[in-house]
Design a protein around this motif. Sequence first.
Motif, mmCIF file in Angstrom:
data_model
loop_
_atom_site.group_PDB
_atom_site.id
_atom_site.type_symbol
_atom_site.label_atom_id
_atom_site.label_comp_id
_atom_site.label_asym_id
_atom_site.label_seq_id
_atom_site.Cartn_x
_atom_site.Cartn_y
_atom_site.Cartn_z
ATOM 1 N N ARG A 78 -0.709 -6.129 -0.081
ATOM 2 C CA ARG A 78 -0.603 -6.944 -1.288
ATOM 3 C C ARG A 78 -0.971 -6.069 -2.466
ATOM 4 O O ARG A 78 -1.643 -5.051 -2.321
ATOM 5 C CB ARG A 78 -1.508 -8.178 -1.231
ATOM 6 N N TRP A 79 -0.521 -6.497 -3.591
ATOM 7 C CA TRP A 79 -0.843 -5.732 -4.783
ATOM 8 C C TRP A 79 -2.195 -6.152 -5.297
ATOM 9 O O TRP A 79 -2.447 -7.323 -5.536
ATOM 10 C CB TRP A 79 0.208 -5.926 -5.876
ATOM 11 N N SER A 110 3.355 -7.759 -8.492
ATOM 12 C CA SER A 110 3.151 -8.911 -7.610
ATOM 13 C C SER A 110 4.467 -9.645 -7.363
ATOM 14 O O SER A 110 4.555 -10.490 -6.483
ATOM 15 C CB SER A 110 2.115 -9.875 -8.210
ATOM 16 N N PRO A 114 5.978 -7.289 -0.803
ATOM 17 C CA PRO A 114 4.880 -6.362 -0.478
ATOM 18 C C PRO A 114 5.307 -5.122 0.306
ATOM 19 O O PRO A 114 4.845 -4.016 0.020
ATOM 20 C CB PRO A 114 3.921 -7.231 0.335
#
Lengths: 172, 217
Positions: A78-79, A110, A114
């Motif tokens: 994930r960011w 985002s 991902p």
Amino acid sequence: MTEADRARLEGLFNEHHAVVWRALRRRGLTPDATADATQETFLVAARRLGDIRPGSERAFLIGTALRMAHSLGRKTIRWVLDADMDQHVSGGRDASAVGADAQLCNLVLSRVDPDLMEVLVLYEVEGLTSPEIAKLLEIPLGSVASRLRRAREQFREAATRVQRSVEREGQK
Amino acid sequence: MSDRRGDSSERLLDSDATDLERRVLRAAGKGGPSPEMSALMARALGVSVVTPATMGAATKAAAAGGSAAGWPWAVGGVICLSVVGALVVGGPWTASRPHSRPPGPAVSQPVAPSPAPAAVGAAFPVHDLQAEIDLLDAARTAIAARAGARALDLLRRYEHRYPTGSFRPEAAALRVEALVQLGRDGEARALAERFVAEHRDSLLSERVAAMAGLRHR
């Protein structure tokens, strides 16, 4: 450890520990867990200094960090770009500008899938080559190319949308 | 820095990235542990850490791929930068606690100050973008939980609250998905046809068309 090895480890740490940290944080580790895993990554590097080919240090360290995250059950990407990740780079620049870019970064990245985001960041930001990424992520070279192409499409579309929003707000 | 053998394409930062894209990519290459955290890790490894200023410069050089491209903060997007910058500091994030380790003396490097509070009345509501994203994420979560009606309710709220929102295409795509999930195929198909017609060049079109059973293009 010889003095030469210690000096090399010190150089590796100072040059690459932030990128290792970011790679771990993208895997969702907490800051404390990231500190532990970063340290472990460099301990592995210390034991294997003789195996690390000059020029491939960054790829070795990121690869080690990703395997460590994987062993901790962190397969999801994930960011993340939290405030704590900006502290050491804010000196000398206006803090609000750093914060603005961090927020823009979150808004755009985002919106990128991902799995694609990770390839994008490793290639475009961290400077790894496609073969290095293929090896790190254990995917075929062709998959790196296709993920990178799709990641760029999503990235540019998200960036364009944010840009339009900024311009629209600027006109109000 | 790695060489680029085996790569078939130029990095965006070396080619035609827009100012905003450059800012985002460079910001993505920023960040790391606090100076205190770095010092603690370094000491545990038995090495010395360089000063934060030096480290920042080294990181900057690495992020820039060793080029002398520098930081075109003042080029293009200046208006965006200033108005965005006025607001975003002190956003929804929280700084992490410094990681404590027992061995060794106290760390000499100061911890960087916390971000300043957000400016009141700033012009660009970045937080609204975050709120938009949050609402759409909630709708996406509802769809994942097979709660199509709840998702539609959230999407109605999104469209009511953000009639000119930045993520209306995503909202429309989610609406199609929710309608399909609820078995409202006719509505989903009609909405998908409109979507594809209006967003022919969007990457979402293909997905929306597939969801509604349309042939794309």
